[in-house]
Every structure is written in C-alpha cells, then in structure tokens.
Scaffold this motif. Structure first.
Motif, short mmCIF file in Angstrom:
data_model
loop_
_atom_site.label_atom_id
_atom_site.label_comp_id
_atom_site.label_asym_id
_atom_site.label_seq_id
_atom_site.Cartn_x
_atom_site.Cartn_y
_atom_site.Cartn_z
N ARG A 1 -14.45 8.73 8.48
CA ARG A 1 -12.28 8.16 8.84
C ARG A 1 -12.26 6.39 8.54
O ARG A 1 -11.34 6.27 7.57
CB ARG A 1 -12.41 9.27 9.69
CG ARG A 1 -12.34 10.84 9.14
CD ARG A 1 -11.94 11.39 10.31
NE ARG A 1 -11.06 11.03 10.64
CZ ARG A 1 -10.17 11.68 12.07
NH1 ARG A 1 -10.77 12.16 12.70
NH2 ARG A 1 -8.37 11.06 12.22
N ALA A 2 -13.05 6.10 9.73
CA ALA A 2 -12.38 4.94 9.46
C ALA A 2 -12.77 3.91 8.25
O ALA A 2 -11.44 2.65 8.08
CB ALA A 2 -12.78 3.66 11.14
N ALA A 3 -13.37 3.83 7.86
CA ALA A 3 -13.89 3.35 6.48
C ALA A 3 -13.31 3.28 5.45
O ALA A 3 -12.72 2.34 4.64
CB ALA A 3 -15.15 3.55 5.90
N ALA A 4 -12.12 5.02 5.34
CA ALA A 4 -11.06 5.16 4.91
C ALA A 4 -9.80 4.70 4.97
O ALA A 4 -9.25 4.34 3.99
CB ALA A 4 -11.82 6.81 4.40
N VAL B 1 -25.20 -3.43 9.79
CA VAL B 1 -23.67 -2.82 9.16
C VAL B 1 -22.65 -3.21 9.91
O VAL B 1 -22.20 -2.49 10.63
CB VAL B 1 -24.12 -1.31 8.33
CG1 VAL B 1 -23.17 -1.25 7.70
CG2 VAL B 1 -25.60 -1.25 8.05
N LEU B 2 -22.01 -4.24 8.13
CA LEU B 2 -20.17 -4.47 8.96
C LEU B 2 -19.89 -4.15 8.54
O LEU B 2 -19.81 -4.27 6.55
CB LEU B 2 -20.74 -5.55 9.15
CG LEU B 2 -18.75 -6.23 9.46
CD1 LEU B 2 -17.97 -6.07 10.86
CD2 LEU B 2 -19.00 -7.56 9.16
N ARG C 1 -11.99 -1.60 1.68
CA ARG C 1 -12.45 0.16 1.82
C ARG C 1 -13.58 -0.16 0.35
O ARG C 1 -13.69 -0.56 -0.46
CB ARG C 1 -12.03 0.42 0.83
CG ARG C 1 -12.14 2.42 0.80
CD ARG C 1 -10.90 2.77 0.12
NE ARG C 1 -10.02 2.80 2.06
CZ ARG C 1 -7.88 2.68 1.34
NH1 ARG C 1 -7.81 3.88 0.61
NH2 ARG C 1 -7.11 2.62 2.91
N ASN C 2 -15.37 0.29 1.33
CA ASN C 2 -15.55 0.38 0.12
C ASN C 2 -16.74 0.00 0.12
O ASN C 2 -18.04 -0.84 -0.86
CB ASN C 2 -15.66 1.36 -1.09
CG ASN C 2 -15.26 2.22 -0.69
OD1 ASN C 2 -15.64 3.66 0.04
ND2 ASN C 2 -14.59 2.84 -1.84
N GLY D 1 -20.74 3.90 -0.12
CA GLY D 1 -20.49 4.88 1.58
C GLY D 1 -20.95 4.41 2.34
O GLY D 1 -21.30 3.49 2.12
N VAL D 2 -20.32 4.73 2.87
CA VAL D 2 -21.65 4.57 4.37
C VAL D 2 -23.23 3.86 3.57
O VAL D 2 -23.79 5.09 3.26
CB VAL D 2 -21.39 5.35 5.76
CG1 VAL D 2 -22.12 4.34 6.88
CG2 VAL D 2 -20.47 5.73 5.90
#
Length: 287
Positions: free
Chosen positions: A149-152, A230-231, A236-237, A259-260
């Motif tokens: 969710r935070a990544a998006a 991983v940062l 986004r993405n 994605g992640v």
C-alpha cells in the motif's frame, strides 16, 4: 562513503535502522509484567499450565497454522490482531514466532513508523505501528499489505529529469530508461533490473540519480545468506536493491522496476513449510 545508489550518511554504516519487534520491555504500569518477567514465567510452565494461562494465544496460533496452509503467494494477506491478548500471551507469541530473515520500517503519514519483522516461519509477519497499540498484529502473506500500500500510495507515478549538473556522464540516459520502464510497467509483468555494478557511473551520476528519484517510504533488510537492503524510491515501482558482503561492501547495486523485490517476498513453498513447522510446535508444546 560507500559507492552505490543508496549512500549512507557520513558516520553511519547501516542505511536502514530496524527496531526489532518484541525486544523492548513492556510498560509495567499498565501491562502488569515486563517482557523479562513474562518470559521467566513462561519458562516455568508445562504444557497444561500454558493451556490454562495462555488459552487465547494457543487458539490464535492454531488459527494461524490453519491459515498459513491456505495462503498463496498471489492471494490476499490474512491478519490476526493481538489486541485481545494479555501480556503473557503476547510474550508466548513472540517466543514461538521469533525473528526471521526480513525486517523493515514503513514511514507513515504524520511521521510515525510501522515496524515489520518476519518470523522464523517464512511468510508469517509481526507488524506494529508506533504509538498505536491497536495496530499490533500477525499477518500472513508474501509481504505485509502495508508495504504494498505504501509503495502505491506514498510514491509518485512519474518524475521529471532536470538539467544535468557538471560532471554527469551517463545519468541522463539511465534516468530516461528508468522513466520509460516505469510508465510501461504493469502488475504481473516481469521485473526489469538496471545493474549499476556493470555500468560506468560516476559519483556525480549516482548523486543526480538519487536526487531525482529520492528516497521513498519503505526500507527493508534481508539477512539470509548475505545482507540485502531494499529501499523504495520516491517513484512508484522503482526500488534500490543492494547486496553486501560480510565486510559491508556493496557487491551488487541495482535498481528494479516492478513490484516489491522478490528477495523480500515469501513464496508458496514457504507457506507450506511454515504451516507444517507451526503445527509441529503446537503439538509438541501445547497439546
């Protein structure tokens, strides 16, 4: 200074500051037991006593074991809140789950953090939000939902490439490639990787790259066969994925568009193995 997309501030060796869940003392003023006191009490209990003193925790662990067996890498995560457990039961949960390979933090709006710790059972996570005891839960899935969710939601879908400062060699075409790949990427498509270890990038290139993409809200560390950091960038993405040797020297420095990163994800075989292991623990200690 270490070379690489992510450069630690002067005097700091770790770019990710992780606060392991379950290590601090509990507040005796309103929780009754310290963490050390709870663990000491657990050590004196046999299985019958555990069943009497920690019934909710044992029921929850059984539910978690059943849920792990149903989990898939492409399915929604499953969440179990710990708000109804007493202190002894929480410590029992911590003792059974332990700490696995992946840990991290997610920066939330308002300045607070969500702390993430994978358990020794791959695909089973402890998640806790700072200053909010209601957000303390176990989550089953490839990675906690708060990460995706935070990544998006806390990153931007596009970025501008500014004027190149003096000393730039290859940053402009690399940023153009990243932007093209980012705008074209869709969930379910293959992750694309840019390997800075093989590219002739100057310090000025890397600095301009970082200033353009910026740091994002997610920092993860995987300590399996080596250390991987991983940062999420601010785009986004787009993720910085760095592998280090035992001397804390970068041996592989990449940006991933997708994605992640898979290095932080649990797979289907992890869920199968974790379900078996947790059921064995329950049968050995609580029945």
């Amino acid at each position: 200074m270490k070379a690489g997309f992510w450069i630690a501030p002067e005097g700091e060796e770790q770019p990710v500051n992780i606060f392991p869940i379950g290590e601090e003392s509990l507040d005796a003023a309103h929780k009754g037991l310290t963490a050390a006191g709870a663990l000491a009490k657990l050590a004196t209990l046999d299985s019958a006593e555990l069943a009497r003193n920690c019934p909710n925790a044992i029921v929850l662990l059984s539910q978690v074991a059943d849920s792990i067996a149903r989990q898939t890498s492409d399915g929604p995560t499953q969440l179990f809140r710990l708000a109804g457990l007493n202190d002894l039961e929480r410590r029992l949960i911590d003792d059974v789950l332990g700490e696995g390979e992946v840990a991290g933090v997610v920066a939330l709006p308002g300045g607070s953090l969500a702390q993430i710790q994978e358990s020794v059972l791959a695909g089973v996570w402890r998640v806790r939000w700072e200053a909010d005891s209601q957000h303390d839960y176990i989550e089953i899935g490839p990675v906690p939902e708060i990460v995706t969710r935070a990544a998006a939601d806390l990153t931007v879908p596009d970025f501008e490439i500014g004027a190149a400062p003096e000393g730039i060699m290859n940053a402009l075409p690399v940023l153009a490639e990243i932007r093209e790949r980012t705008l074209a990427w869709k969930p379910g498509t293959r992750t694309q990787t840019i390997n800075f270890t093989l590219l002739p990038m100057s310090p000025a290139d890397m600095s301009f790259l970082q200033d353009t993409l910026r740091n994002g809200p997610i920092q993860l560390v995987s300590r399996g066969y080596g250390t991987c950091r991983v940062l999420a960038t601010g785009v986004r993405n787009v993720w910085s994925v760095q592998f280090f040797n035992a001397m804390d020297t970068i041996i592989l420095d990449t940006l991933e568009v997708g994605g992640v990163p898979v290095v932080a994800l649990a797979a289907d075989e992890d869920f199968e193995d974790s379900a078996v292991r947790l059921k064995e623990i329950i049968e050995a200690y609580f029945t």
